[in-house]
Design an enzyme around this catalytic site. Sequence first.
Site, mmCIF file in Angstrom:
data_model
loop_
_atom_site.group_PDB
_atom_site.id
_atom_site.type_symbol
_atom_site.label_atom_id
_atom_site.label_comp_id
_atom_site.label_asym_id
_atom_site.label_seq_id
_atom_site.Cartn_x
_atom_site.Cartn_y
_atom_site.Cartn_z
ATOM 1 N N LYS A 83 0.598 -1.407 -0.277
ATOM 2 C CA LYS A 83 0.093 0.362 -0.183
ATOM 3 C C LYS A 83 1.285 1.656 0.374
ATOM 4 C CE LYS A 83 -4.366 0.793 2.045
ATOM 5 N NZ LYS A 83 -4.395 0.710 3.684
ATOM 6 N N ILE A 84 0.916 2.165 -0.606
ATOM 7 C CA ILE A 84 1.552 3.034 -0.998
ATOM 8 C C ILE A 84 0.530 4.780 -1.424
ATOM 9 C CG2 ILE A 84 3.056 4.540 -2.499
ATOM 10 C CD1 ILE A 84 3.932 1.725 -2.737
#
Length: 216
Positions: A83-84
Amino acid sequence: MKFFIDTANLDEIKKAKELGILAGVTTNPSLVAKEGVPFHKRLEEITEIVTGSVSAEVIREDAEGMIEEGKKLAAIAPNITVKIPMTLEGLKAVNTLTSLNIKTNVTLIFNANQALLAARAGATYVSPFLGRLDDIGHLGMDVVDTIRTIFDKHQVHTKIIAASIRHTMHVTEAARLGAHIATVPYGVLEQLVKHPLTEQGIEKFLADWNQAQHRV
Ligand code: E4P
């Protein structure tokens, strides 16, 4: 639309899995901090329970750091999705991680332009945050609607995760507007099951049944 659960709590994940509706899990630093357990250990535990996508968020803010962290997270299990956050550095990291065949979920999406950019950088998922937009007087659901329209018009295959879900109507609307996934807190999942007429109906059936038993 599929269901993910938005939690780092193992009991909640197990309970959702038993229902047979669980396609994945999303976590974030706040949810993991709430559990008071080491991050990587908790991810290992979650991936032992769930075979679908498990989103684990990076903490570093520079692309190089995100890539380094992302690789370590992805090495925990094959179903980890990195998750960015939606930033310029984040897009660079998504681009590199995608080229390494690592799945990404671009988080903290608040408009359709952010979603399109994330998709073009190679994101597997984009996560528009509905509740947080509603909190500041915007219609979070309009963002889901616009993203879906744009993705369809331009044959974008990135999946839309309706996130920051606060209540059952968010779920209904996300499904109606074509979000591919809703990531739902356990409390909302329980509310989705309930309806007063269902409860009344069960009570009435049981009462009628018991009455009939006394007649025989
Ligand atoms: C999604 O991936 C996020 O973890 C989450 O939905 C954030 O929700 P919140 O706005 O309730 O913190």
